[in-house]
Design a protein around this motif. Structure first.
Motif, PDB file in Angstrom:
ATOM      1  N   ALA A 222      -9.751  -4.298  -1.277  1.00 24.77           N
ATOM      2  CA  ALA A 222      -8.453  -4.863  -0.952  1.00 24.77           C
ATOM      3  C   ALA A 222      -7.409  -4.259  -1.875  1.00 24.77           C
ATOM      4  CB  ALA A 222      -8.477  -6.388  -1.094  1.00 24.77           C
ATOM      5  N   PHE A 223      -6.153  -4.403  -1.487  1.00 24.90           N
ATOM      6  CA  PHE A 223      -5.057  -3.928  -2.328  1.00 24.90           C
ATOM      7  C   PHE A 223      -3.878  -4.880  -2.205  1.00 24.90           C
ATOM      8  CE2 PHE A 223      -4.640  -1.835   1.776  1.00 24.90           C
ATOM      9  CZ  PHE A 223      -3.301  -2.025   2.094  1.00 24.90           C
ATOM     10  N   GLU A 224      -2.976  -4.772  -3.161  1.00 26.85           N
ATOM     11  CA  GLU A 224      -1.812  -5.658  -3.183  1.00 26.85           C
ATOM     12  C   GLU A 224      -0.633  -4.917  -3.792  1.00 26.85           C
ATOM     13  OE1 GLU A 224      -0.678 -10.202  -4.653  1.00 26.85           O
ATOM     14  OE2 GLU A 224      -2.166  -9.033  -5.776  1.00 26.85           O
ATOM     15  N   TYR A 225       0.566  -5.264  -3.329  1.00 26.41           N
ATOM     16  CA  TYR A 225       1.777  -4.742  -3.944  1.00 26.41           C
ATOM     17  C   TYR A 225       2.830  -5.843  -3.917  1.00 26.41           C
ATOM     18  CZ  TYR A 225       5.585  -1.725  -5.332  1.00 26.41           C
ATOM     19  OH  TYR A 225       6.632  -1.164  -6.016  1.00 26.41           O
ATOM     20  N   VAL A 226       3.431  -6.101  -5.076  1.00 23.57           N
ATOM     21  CA  VAL A 226       4.441  -7.140  -5.198  1.00 23.57           C
ATOM     22  C   VAL A 226       5.824  -6.494  -5.219  1.00 23.57           C
ATOM     23  CG1 VAL A 226       5.324  -9.022  -6.609  1.00 23.57           C
ATOM     24  CG2 VAL A 226       2.850  -8.638  -6.457  1.00 23.57           C
ATOM     25  N   PHE A 227       6.628  -6.756  -4.193  1.00 22.02           N
ATOM     26  CA  PHE A 227       7.987  -6.214  -4.134  1.00 22.02           C
ATOM     27  C   PHE A 227       8.930  -6.993  -5.044  1.00 22.02           C
ATOM     28  CE2 PHE A 227       6.145  -4.989  -0.014  1.00 22.02           C
ATOM     29  CZ  PHE A 227       6.440  -3.626   0.002  1.00 22.02           C
ATOM     30  N   ASN A 228       8.828  -8.309  -5.003  1.00 26.64           N
ATOM     31  CA  ASN A 228       9.612  -9.180  -5.882  1.00 26.64           C
ATOM     32  C   ASN A 228       8.909 -10.527  -5.955  1.00 26.64           C
ATOM     33  OD1 ASN A 228      10.449 -10.698  -3.506  1.00 26.64           O
ATOM     34  ND2 ASN A 228      11.951  -9.077  -3.123  1.00 26.64           N
ATOM     35  N   ASP A 229       9.536 -11.497  -6.578  1.00 26.92           N
ATOM     36  CA  ASP A 229       8.874 -12.789  -6.769  1.00 26.92           C
ATOM     37  C   ASP A 229       8.719 -13.580  -5.473  1.00 26.92           C
ATOM     38  OD1 ASP A 229      11.552 -13.203  -6.439  1.00 26.92           O
ATOM     39  OD2 ASP A 229      11.772 -14.638  -8.082  1.00 26.92           O
ATOM     40  N   LYS A 230       9.327 -13.113  -4.373  1.00 29.72           N
ATOM     41  CA  LYS A 230       9.219 -13.823  -3.101  1.00 29.72           C
ATOM     42  C   LYS A 230       8.442 -13.050  -2.034  1.00 29.72           C
ATOM     43  CE  LYS A 230      13.475 -16.558  -3.493  1.00 29.72           C
ATOM     44  NZ  LYS A 230      14.757 -16.916  -2.823  1.00 29.72           N
ATOM     45  N   LEU A 231       8.257 -11.741  -2.248  1.00 33.61           N
ATOM     46  CA  LEU A 231       7.660 -10.920  -1.204  1.00 33.61           C
ATOM     47  C   LEU A 231       6.528 -10.067  -1.768  1.00 33.61           C
ATOM     48  CD1 LEU A 231       7.858  -9.965   1.777  1.00 33.61           C
ATOM     49  CD2 LEU A 231       9.390  -8.153   0.974  1.00 33.61           C
ATOM     50  N   ARG A 232       5.365 -10.156  -1.142  1.00 31.45           N
ATOM     51  CA  ARG A 232       4.241  -9.320  -1.572  1.00 31.45           C
ATOM     52  C   ARG A 232       3.454  -8.843  -0.361  1.00 31.45           C
ATOM     53  NH1 ARG A 232      -0.857 -12.151  -2.446  1.00 31.45           N
ATOM     54  NH2 ARG A 232      -0.695 -14.302  -1.698  1.00 31.45           N
ATOM     55  N   LEU A 233       2.793  -7.702  -0.539  1.00 35.18           N
ATOM     56  CA  LEU A 233       2.006  -7.065   0.510  1.00 35.18           C
ATOM     57  C   LEU A 233       0.533  -7.098   0.127  1.00 35.18           C
ATOM     58  CD1 LEU A 233       1.730  -5.137   3.052  1.00 35.18           C
ATOM     59  CD2 LEU A 233       2.022  -3.252   1.434  1.00 35.18           C
ATOM     60  N   VAL A 234      -0.319  -7.482   1.053  1.00 36.73           N
ATOM     61  CA  VAL A 234      -1.759  -7.539   0.821  1.00 36.73           C
ATOM     62  C   VAL A 234      -2.463  -6.813   1.959  1.00 36.73           C
ATOM     63  CG1 VAL A 234      -3.783  -9.029   0.625  1.00 36.73           C
ATOM     64  CG2 VAL A 234      -1.633  -9.712  -0.460  1.00 36.73           C
ATOM     65  N   GLY A 235      -3.464  -6.020   1.623  1.00 30.08           N
ATOM     66  CA  GLY A 235      -4.222  -5.317   2.641  1.00 30.08           C
ATOM     67  C   GLY A 235      -5.703  -5.328   2.342  1.00 30.08           C
ATOM     68  N   THR A 236      -6.507  -5.127   3.372  1.00 32.46           N
ATOM     69  CA  THR A 236      -7.956  -5.049   3.206  1.00 32.46           C
ATOM     70  C   THR A 236      -8.454  -3.702   3.710  1.00 32.46           C
ATOM     71  OG1 THR A 236      -8.338  -6.079   5.367  1.00 32.46           O
ATOM     72  CG2 THR A 236      -8.239  -7.533   3.438  1.00 32.46           C
ATOM     73  N   LEU A 237      -9.596  -3.272   3.173  1.00 29.65           N
ATOM     74  CA  LEU A 237     -10.208  -2.003   3.542  1.00 29.65           C
ATOM     75  C   LEU A 237     -11.543  -2.254   4.220  1.00 29.65           C
ATOM     76  CD1 LEU A 237      -9.611  -0.047   0.192  1.00 29.65           C
ATOM     77  CD2 LEU A 237      -8.117  -0.136   2.199  1.00 29.65           C
ATOM     78  N   ASN A 238     -11.928  -1.320   5.090  1.00 34.20           N
ATOM     79  CA  ASN A 238     -13.243  -1.431   5.721  1.00 34.20           C
ATOM     80  C   ASN A 238     -14.274  -0.669   4.896  1.00 34.20           C
ATOM     81  OD1 ASN A 238     -12.826   1.285   6.308  1.00 34.20           O
ATOM     82  ND2 ASN A 238     -12.223   0.898   8.433  1.00 34.20           N
ATOM     83  N   SER A 239     -15.460  -0.531   5.418  1.00 34.84           N
ATOM     84  CA  SER A 239     -16.531   0.129   4.662  1.00 34.84           C
ATOM     85  C   SER A 239     -16.286   1.618   4.455  1.00 34.84           C
ATOM     86  CB  SER A 239     -17.874  -0.074   5.384  1.00 34.84           C
ATOM     87  OG  SER A 239     -17.812   0.429   6.708  1.00 34.84           O
ATOM     88  N   ASP A 240     -15.402   2.205   5.277  1.00 32.65           N
ATOM     89  CA  ASP A 240     -15.038   3.623   5.120  1.00 32.65           C
ATOM     90  C   ASP A 240     -13.873   3.807   4.169  1.00 32.65           C
ATOM     91  OD1 ASP A 240     -16.999   4.430   6.918  1.00 32.65           O
ATOM     92  OD2 ASP A 240     -15.676   4.116   8.644  1.00 32.65           O
ATOM     93  N   GLN A 241     -13.449   2.724   3.524  1.00 31.43           N
ATOM     94  CA  GLN A 241     -12.316   2.741   2.602  1.00 31.43           C
ATOM     95  C   GLN A 241     -11.020   3.130   3.303  1.00 31.43           C
ATOM     96  OE1 GLN A 241     -12.606   1.579  -0.752  1.00 31.43           O
ATOM     97  NE2 GLN A 241     -14.472   0.934   0.313  1.00 31.43           N
ATOM     98  N   LYS A 242     -10.916   2.746   4.567  1.00 37.25           N
ATOM     99  CA  LYS A 242      -9.680   2.924   5.330  1.00 37.25           C
ATOM    100  C   LYS A 242      -9.025   1.555   5.505  1.00 37.25           C
ATOM    101  CE  LYS A 242     -10.313   7.336   6.047  1.00 37.25           C
ATOM    102  NZ  LYS A 242     -10.522   7.864   7.405  1.00 37.25           N
ATOM    103  N   VAL A 243      -7.711   1.537   5.669  1.00 37.96           N
ATOM    104  CA  VAL A 243      -6.986   0.274   5.803  1.00 37.96           C
ATOM    105  C   VAL A 243      -7.438  -0.455   7.062  1.00 37.96           C
ATOM    106  CG1 VAL A 243      -4.718  -0.801   6.019  1.00 37.96           C
ATOM    107  CG2 VAL A 243      -5.003   1.231   4.582  1.00 37.96           C
ATOM    108  N   GLN A 244      -7.832  -1.702   6.899  1.00 36.22           N
ATOM    109  CA  GLN A 244      -8.314  -2.517   8.020  1.00 36.22           C
ATOM    110  C   GLN A 244      -7.209  -3.389   8.590  1.00 36.22           C
ATOM    111  OE1 GLN A 244     -11.401  -2.509   9.391  1.00 36.22           O
ATOM    112  NE2 GLN A 244     -10.863  -4.068  10.903  1.00 36.22           N
ATOM    113  N   GLU A 245      -6.442  -4.036   7.705  1.00 36.73           N
ATOM    114  CA  GLU A 245      -5.324  -4.866   8.128  1.00 36.73           C
ATOM    115  C   GLU A 245      -4.386  -5.076   6.951  1.00 36.73           C
ATOM    116  OE1 GLU A 245      -7.462  -8.292   9.486  1.00 36.73           O
ATOM    117  OE2 GLU A 245      -7.347  -9.285   7.533  1.00 36.73           O
TER     118      GLU A 245
END
Length: 257
Positions: free
Chosen positions: A149-172
């Motif tokens: 999984a990965f995460e990025y925080v834009f500011n204190d109100k907005l953040r991005l979260v993603g998950t990876l599959n077994s091929d280490q590609k972005v799943q959602e």
């Protein structure tokens, strides 16, 4: 047997035509120049017709040379010719070779986290969406073997979260915003939603992203409701916006089932 397409044959015919024009024009021009030189040496008057014919031959030779230089030496082949050549060489074609760029399946978005970041930042730069660039994704370990999984925080109100599959590609991917849902959705949250849509559809324009947002229902109705849940499917992706409670809104992109 290899079959050449009409464009290739047309290009070769033009190449031969310009070559013949150049050779004949240059030879005739050379002959007229020699005759003109001989006439001058004999102090004979050069007929105006002779001058015009010499100029015409020079023009024909010039057209031939320009055409030879302008036309490519190897005319481009069509996709049908490329396919025939692949079959002749024994190459095996798969469904992926013919799939559109935006087609997806259950394996995910077909992009690594680095590719995802670059496409996201590319959309930000192209449309000058200030304040949204991703510097470095925060990678997180997952309890499931081979995923992440990965995460990025834009500011204190907005953040991005993603998950990876077994091929280490972005799943959602998901965008989370903390704030009063009684206020209309807008600002950087709406811009981030549009940027994610552009990231998953590289051929989309910003107007196309706005159309997706419109289909979800964010722009044409009051989304200040605790039970709002709108979604639409485009090119194999499901885009969904929902409000969980009075303080949290979520936008997610998943592979359509």
């Amino acid at each position: 047997m290899r079959v050449r397409n009409n464009d290739a044959l047309r290009g070769e015919n033009l190449q031969y035509l310009f070559t013949i024009l150049f050779i004949l024009g240059f030879m005739a021009f050379f002959v007229f120049i020699v005759l003109m030189v001989l006439s001058i040496r004999k102090h004979n008057r050069i007929p105006i017709k002779h001058v015009l014919l010499t100029a015409a031959c020079f023009a024909i030779a010039s057209i031939g040379m320009y055409g030879m230089l302008a036309l490519p030496s190897n005319p481009p082949q069509s996709s049908g010719t490329d396919q025939t050549e692949k079959q002749e060489s024994g190459a095996v074609t798969t469904e992926e070779d013919h799939a559109p760029l935006t087609q997806t399946n259950a394996s995910g978005f077909h992009m690594t986290t680095e590719e995802f970041k670059n496409k996201f930042n590319g959309a930000v730069g192209k449309y000058r969406l200030n304040g949204l660039s991703i510097t470095r994704l925060d990678m997180k370990d997952s309890s499931e073997q081979g995923t992440g999984a990965f995460e990025y925080v834009f500011n204190d109100k907005l953040r991005l979260v993603g998950t990876l599959n077994s091929d280490q590609k972005v799943q959602e991917v998901r965008l989370y915003e903390n704030g009063d849902v009684s206020e209309p959705t807008g600002g950087i949250f709406l811009t981030a939603i549009a940027t994610l849509i552009l990231t998953t559809n590289s051929e989309y324009t910003y107007n196309d992203a706005q159309d997706v947002i419109q289909d979800i229902g964010i722009l044409d109705r009051d989304v200040s409701q605790s039970n709002f849940d709108g979604a639409t499917v485009r090119n194999g992706f499901e885009y969904r916006f929902s409000i969980q409670d009075h303080d949290h809104s979520t936008f997610e992109i998943t592979v359509a089932k």
